[in-house]
Design an enzyme around this catalytic site. Structure first.
Site: not given
Length: 412
Positions: A322, A311, A336
């Site tokens: 990224d 999460s 999740k």
């Protein structure tokens, strides 16, 4: 000829429209329990991520259940739970007043019980451990991400909701709970006895370490994204900077997530600029959260993840990966990628409703897929006392990487 076709069709449609309107009881005619049910229906109707509502007519679901007596509050709760169950989404659920208060206390930084974050296992229909909270009875008992919990005090967990299972594991300090657990990659079920305790959710542990080449490394272990997390991580970074840290390890292993906003704010502590996460609602509309200012440090960073990283932890790890701010080391994360919001109901209960999904800055949807680390390193059978030591292979891989990276960064 055209009129002869049009009017019969209209005659068929008009009674149907009038029939549907006739079935809508005026608000004043609804009982208190029916009004509570209708409030829950409206919240889901307005906010739920899937506008097909699991490929069913959501209006007819309401009409069918409003025909039930709903004479008691418990019957009303059962009707709401039945309505939500039709969505086939375990994260969208009713929280009865005591459960709702408990969840609010949990995210504020306090907890009583065994300290285990759980999920539903779709294959077995039972409860799966996501991660134990450090220092909790579950942590001390050695429960690991992926362990299956088949019974709680002799009661089968098959068919229990997450909140029902959590309620059975919670209880007064000093009382005993017995879990029947099946370990990952094992067919054997064992009974584990734990004593419930008050768990202080201090989410951050930090210390200054030394690499094999003598580079000072700031080690920060973040256990949960609660209301205290951002301030504590910021304080840890500032203190480690003062102590001369030249590189960092951010340990998100066994971190089951928590508050979305905390994950975003902690990402901003490490990023000068860039997108942190995209959110996608049921209209397909993209929202985004961005880094807003100067990071607290630009020293080399490694993030440790494993199958208990879930999460908000995955939002943070994905943002740092990224944006090429950090190298991820460890095992694939939990996966999740759905976002829930809490909504108050009139009687003090609440709804947790899946309202959006998130994507990483590179538009990766990680739900049920997880995040793959840049360097895959198995955790192995690691005892709690071995975390962040020479016996911890993932931590050691991070130290070895930073020993070189920190020297190169400071030389340039």
């Amino acid at each position: 000829m055209r009129k002869r076709v049009f009017w019969p069709v209209l005659a068929l449609v008009l009674p149907l429209v009038l029939t549907l309107i006739w079935w809508v009881p005026p608000a004043a005619a609804l009982t208190e329990n029916q009004q509570l049910f209708s409030q829950a229906w409206r919240i889901v109707n307005r906010a739920y991520l899937d506008d097909t509502f699991n490929h069913q007519n959501w209006w007819l679901v309401r009409e069918r259940l409003l025909k039930e007596p709903l004479g008691t509050r418990e019957e009303t709760y059962e009707a709401i739970e039945g309505m939500l169950a039709s969505l086939d989404d375990p994260f969208t659920r009713l929280l009865k007043p005591d459960q709702y208060r408990s969840l609010q206390v949990n995210t504020a930084g306090e907890l009583t019980g065994i300290g285990l974050q759980i999920a539903l296992d779709s294959e077995s229909g039972t409860i799966q451990a996501i991660a134990p909270i450090e220092g909790s009875p579950a942590f001390d008992a050695g429960l690991q991400p992926g362990d299956l919990i088949w019974e709680i005090d002799g009661v089968s967990t098959v068919g229990l909701t997450l909140d029902e299972a959590a309620a059975r594991m919670r209880g007064p300090v000093g009382t005993v709970v017995v879990l029947t657990v099946q370990r990952v990659n094992s067919e054997i079920r064992e009974k584990i006895e734990m004593v419930r305790s008050r768990i202080a959710l201090n989410p951050v542990v930090a210390s200054l370490k030394t690499s094999t080449t003598g580079v000072p490394v700031g080690y920060i272990r973040l256990g949960q994204f609660n209301g205290n997390a951002t301030a504590e991580v910021a304080a840890a970074i500032n203190k480690l900077e003062e102590q001369g840290a030249q590189a960092y390890i951010l340990d998100l292993r066994n971190n089951p997530g928590g508050l979305l906003q905390a994950g975003i704010e902690i990402a901003r502590l490490w990023l000068d600029s860039g997108t942190i996460v995209y959110t996608v609602n049921r209209q397909g509309t993209l929202g985004s959260f961005e880094a807003t200012g100067e990071a607290l440090t630009d020293d080399p960073l490694v993030v440790l993840i494993d199958r208990g990283t879930a999460s908000a932890s995955e939002i943070l790890a994905g943002a740092l990966q990224d944006n090429q701010r950090a190298v991820l080391v460890g095992e694939r994360s939990f996966g999740k990628g759905l976002i829930q919001s809490l909504f108050d109901l009139a009687d003090g209960s609440g709804l947790a409703v899946t309202v959006a999904k998130y994507e990483t800055p590179n538009h990766r949807d990680i739900n049920k897929l997880g995040i793959t680390p840049d360097r895959v390193v198995s955790r192995g059978d690691l005892m709690p006392t071995q975390i962040a030591s020479g016996s911890d292979p993932q931590y050691q891989a991070a130290i070895d990487f930073l020993a070189t990276e920190a020297v190169l960064a400071h030389a340039s």
